[in-house]
Every structure is written in structure tokens, then in C-alpha cells.
Design a protein around this motif. Structure first.
Motif, mmCIF file in Angstrom:
data_model
loop_
_atom_site.group_PDB
_atom_site.id
_atom_site.type_symbol
_atom_site.label_atom_id
_atom_site.label_comp_id
_atom_site.label_asym_id
_atom_site.label_seq_id
_atom_site.Cartn_x
_atom_site.Cartn_y
_atom_site.Cartn_z
ATOM 1 N N LEU A 311 0.863 -1.189 0.000
ATOM 2 C CA LEU A 311 0.000 0.000 0.000
ATOM 3 C C LEU A 311 0.897 1.235 0.000
ATOM 4 O O LEU A 311 0.997 1.960 0.994
ATOM 5 C CB LEU A 311 -0.927 0.002 1.230
ATOM 6 N N ARG A 312 1.561 1.466 -1.137
ATOM 7 C CA ARG A 312 2.552 2.540 -1.176
ATOM 8 C C ARG A 312 1.943 3.907 -0.901
ATOM 9 O O ARG A 312 2.589 4.785 -0.325
ATOM 10 C CB ARG A 312 3.254 2.544 -2.540
ATOM 11 N N TRP A 313 0.712 4.102 -1.313
ATOM 12 C CA TRP A 313 0.054 5.393 -1.121
ATOM 13 C C TRP A 313 -0.103 5.764 0.349
ATOM 14 O O TRP A 313 -0.235 6.935 0.700
ATOM 15 C CB TRP A 313 -1.333 5.380 -1.784
ATOM 16 N N ILE A 314 -0.035 4.757 1.203
ATOM 17 C CA ILE A 314 -0.342 4.998 2.613
ATOM 18 C C ILE A 314 0.771 5.765 3.333
ATOM 19 O O ILE A 314 0.547 6.359 4.384
ATOM 20 C CB ILE A 314 -0.635 3.660 3.329
ATOM 21 N N LYS A 315 1.980 5.785 2.726
ATOM 22 C CA LYS A 315 3.099 6.434 3.409
ATOM 23 C C LYS A 315 2.839 7.909 3.678
ATOM 24 O O LYS A 315 3.299 8.466 4.674
ATOM 25 C CB LYS A 315 4.389 6.286 2.583
ATOM 26 N N ALA A 316 2.082 8.554 2.789
ATOM 27 C CA ALA A 316 1.778 9.979 2.988
ATOM 28 C C ALA A 316 0.954 10.205 4.245
ATOM 29 O O ALA A 316 0.992 11.285 4.837
ATOM 30 C CB ALA A 316 1.030 10.526 1.777
ATOM 31 N N TYR A 317 0.236 9.172 4.678
ATOM 32 C CA TYR A 317 -0.632 9.305 5.847
ATOM 33 C C TYR A 317 0.007 8.753 7.117
ATOM 34 O O TYR A 317 -0.301 9.187 8.216
ATOM 35 C CB TYR A 317 -1.967 8.589 5.573
ATOM 36 N N GLU A 318 0.886 7.769 6.940
ATOM 37 C CA GLU A 318 1.538 7.146 8.096
ATOM 38 C C GLU A 318 2.749 7.927 8.566
ATOM 39 O O GLU A 318 3.236 7.680 9.661
ATOM 40 C CB GLU A 318 2.049 5.748 7.727
ATOM 41 N N GLU A 319 3.262 8.793 7.733
ATOM 42 C CA GLU A 319 4.561 9.418 7.985
ATOM 43 C C GLU A 319 4.660 9.919 9.414
ATOM 44 O O GLU A 319 3.774 10.607 9.913
ATOM 45 C CB GLU A 319 4.785 10.584 7.025
ATOM 46 N N VAL A 320 5.746 9.579 10.059
ATOM 47 C CA VAL A 320 5.968 9.993 11.442
ATOM 48 C C VAL A 320 7.139 10.949 11.471
ATOM 49 O O VAL A 320 8.228 10.619 11.019
ATOM 50 C CB VAL A 320 6.261 8.781 12.343
ATOM 51 N N ASP A 321 6.927 12.167 11.970
ATOM 52 C CA ASP A 321 8.032 13.115 12.074
ATOM 53 C C ASP A 321 8.014 13.759 13.454
ATOM 54 O O ASP A 321 7.160 13.491 14.275
ATOM 55 C CB ASP A 321 7.969 14.168 10.958
#
Length: 348
Positions: A311-321
Motif C-alpha cells: 500500500l505505497r500510497w499509505i506512506k503519505a498518511y503514516e509518515e511519522v516526524d
């Protein structure tokens, strides 16, 4: 190998140093001086968790209130049942964190655990906040009762809570280590198909406020998993006799069973009924996170064929900073107001 019983941390000990002598079953005055703590990673972890601070009140639910009735019946059903599951898991987690904290000799780790427990309380509040915004009080009460009536939920819940109960009833080193494995499964695997559901809604411009809240919860859980992994590794470092093949087999079998349960739940609640999420991809996504969590704990991947996040698209939502960028509304939410060297107070 004997099983070491855990002793609760003393409220105060005049004869002990401020810096703890061991992560568990050590001595410590219980006076917290952040410049005199046992673990160098504790203060950066404390700062990171503070930087993540948020409350549900910050999130405007007005658009979600309008949108919820227009969701499909399947979407509404999944939305409510996943919220109900998350509410249960975070309720358990709040209590478990407190129980572990009692046995951590190090006062800095106890302090971090208290913040962790507070964040779990905020997560639980957020589920009530979402539900009270979009459904009636009667429906909200039904959602908070799902855990009693859904057989698949009961299986998942029993899997984690049985490990927690074993530690609560018999607090020893072995049960602590095994309960941390269960914790990593709860916070680092059992949430993730639910998170994917909400993120998929958001990328279709549905229920964006709820998904923003889920993003904040996701960030917290990422830090929580890392914190418990650090405790797990420090305990094994100080008690190497517990770093056994038997523990390795427990980790592997636990993650295999947990993945099976999470996939069963995903098939039940999402299946092929939700536009934009292929069940096969979701299943591989769950296996992908099982691999990540086992690696974090220091063990081999249970699903070596799964090498990439499907689910590559999910990285924009999971991103942790470190800050709080709002991926959905693109607003800066940076709470870190000073730059200072770890464990130094010169630039406050």
C-alpha cells in the motif's frame, strides 16, 4: 533457569542512587534528574513524546458530520466497528502501561510510561469525540459494546489480554518479556488494517477530520512500540539468561497467530467491499508490518517473501516526524519551539 520475580519500585529510597542500577529489580532513589539517568535514549524519547502532544478538541469535525450519512452502508459499518475495536485496545493499553511502570526501577522510564498512558487516554477520548459528533448516544453506546458480541473481536482481544493477565497475575521477567511481545502486536500490528481503512477514506476526501485524528494516534503508537522494544532489549541485555530459543519461538508463533487474526478481522470488516483497498494488498500489508515488528524486537521476519509495503500510497498518511504537519489540511502544527541539545537545558 529460575524465573525472577519482579519487585515493585519503591516510592522513595534514601540509600539508593538517583541513577538506577538496573531497568528492573534494581535500586533507585526514585528521584528523577534527567541529567543523571541510566539510559541515554530516555530523554530524547521523552522530548519526542512531548512534541507529539495533541487533544481531540483541536480537530474540527463539522465536515465529517455532514459526510458520514453519505458513506455507503459498508463504509459506515466498518467505520463504527473499527472505532469500537480501537477503543477497546487503547482502554486495555492504558491499564497495562501502568502495570509495567510499577516494576521499572528507572524513574525516567516510569515518567515516560506515565506520558504514554496519558496518550492512550487521549486516544480513547478521541474515539468518543468522533462518535459523539456523528452518531446518536444510543449508537455510540452500541459501538462501545461491540467487543462483547463480535466473536472475531473476542478472539483477537483474548490473544493479547491473556498475555497481559499472565504478567499482571504473576509479574516475573519471563511474563514481562512475553507481555511486551503482546504489546508490540497490539500497538504495532492490530491497529494497522484499521488505520488503512481510515487513510483510504481520506485519500478519497471522505471523513478527513477523523483520519487526521487517526494520523496523530498512529504517530503516538509508533513511538510507543519503539519504547516497549527498547525496554524489551534492555531487559534481555541485563538478564541474558532469558534470551533463549524458547523466547524466539514464542515471538515467532505469536506473530504468526496475530497476523492470522488480523487478516481474519480485515476479511470480516473490510473484505472486498471497500473501494480502493484490495484485500490481497491489505493482507500483505499486515504481513509487512509483522515483519517490521519482529525485526524491531531482534528476530527474523515471519514472512520473508513480503519485502515491500503493497500500500505505497499509505506512506503519505503514516509518515511519522518530530513535528505535527497535517497531511490532510496542509497546516503547520509544529509544537517544537526551541532547539536544544539532548539532555541539556541551556537554551530554554
Amino acid at each position: 533457569m529460575g524465573t525472577s520475580i519482579l519487585e515493585k519500585r519503591k516510592l522513595i529510597d534514601k540509600t539508593a542512587p538517583n541513577r538506577s542500577t538496573s531497568i528492573i529489580n534494581g535500586t533507585s532513589s526514585n528521584i528523577l534528574n534527567w541529567d543523571d539517568v541510566r539510559f541515554s535514549w530516555a530523554y530524547p524519547k521523552y522530548k519526542r513524546m512531548l512534541a507529539n502532544f495533541w487533544t481531540p478538541f483541536e480537530i474540527n469535525m463539522s465536515q465529517d458530520i455532514k459526510q458520514f450519512p453519505s458513506l455507503s452502508e459498508d463504509e459506515q459499518n466498518a467505520f463504527l466497528k473499527i472505532i469500537g475495536l480501537l477503543a477497546l485496545l487503547d482502554s486495555i493499553q492504558t491499564d497495562y502501561a501502568g502495570k509495567v511502570a510499577d516494576y521499572l526501577t528507572d524513574s525516567s522510564l516510569n515518567a515516560i510510561m506515565i506520558i504514554l498512558a496519558q496518550q492512550e487516554v487521549i486516544h480513547n477520548h478521541s474515539y468518543s469525540y468522533v462518535l459523539s459528533s456523528i452518531v446518536t448516544k444510543q449508537k455510540q453506546d452500541e459501538v462501545f459494546e461491540f467487543w462483547r458480541t463480535e466473536p472475531i473481536l473476542q478472539q483477537r482481544n483474548d490473544f493479547v489480554t491473556d498475555g497481559y493477565k499472565a504478567f499482571a497475575n504473576e509479574p516475573n521477567v519471563e511474563n514481562l518479556l512475553k507481555s511486551i511481545v503482546n504489546d508490540v502486536i497490539l500497538e504495532g500490528l492490530f491497529f494497522y488494517s484499521g488505520f488503512a481503512f481510515f487513510y483510504n477514506l481520506a485519500r478519497n476526501q471522505k471523513m478527513v477530520a477523523t483520519s487526521t485524528m487517526i494520523n496523530y494516534i498512529n504517530r503516538d503508537e509508533h513511538l510507543h512500540v519503539d519504547f516497549f522494544v527498547k525496554i524489551f532489549k534492555e531487559v534481555l541485555k541485563e538478564y541474558p539468561e532469558y534470551d533463549t530459543d524458547e523466547l524466539g519461538r514464542y515471538v515467532e508463533s505469536s506473530f504468526l497467530k496475530a497476523t492470522e487474526l488480523e487478516i481474519e478481522w480485515a476479511r470480516h470488516i473490510i473484505g472486498n467491499k471497500i473501494d480502493g483497498v484490495l484485500l490481497s494488498d491489505l493482507e500483505d500489508y499486515i504481513k509487512f508490518y509483522a515483519n517490521i515488528r519482529c525485526n524491531q524486537l531482534g528476530y527474523d521476519k515471519p514472512f520473508p517473501a513480503i519485502r515491500n509495503n503493497p500500500l505505497r500510497w499509505i506512506k503519505a498518511y503514516e509518515e511519522v516526524d518530530f513535528g505535527k504537519s497535517d497531511f490532510f489540511e496542509q497546516k503547520s502544527r509544529q509544537y517544537t519551539k526551541v532547539n536544544y541539545v539532548d539532555n541539556g537545558f541551556d537554551e530554554l
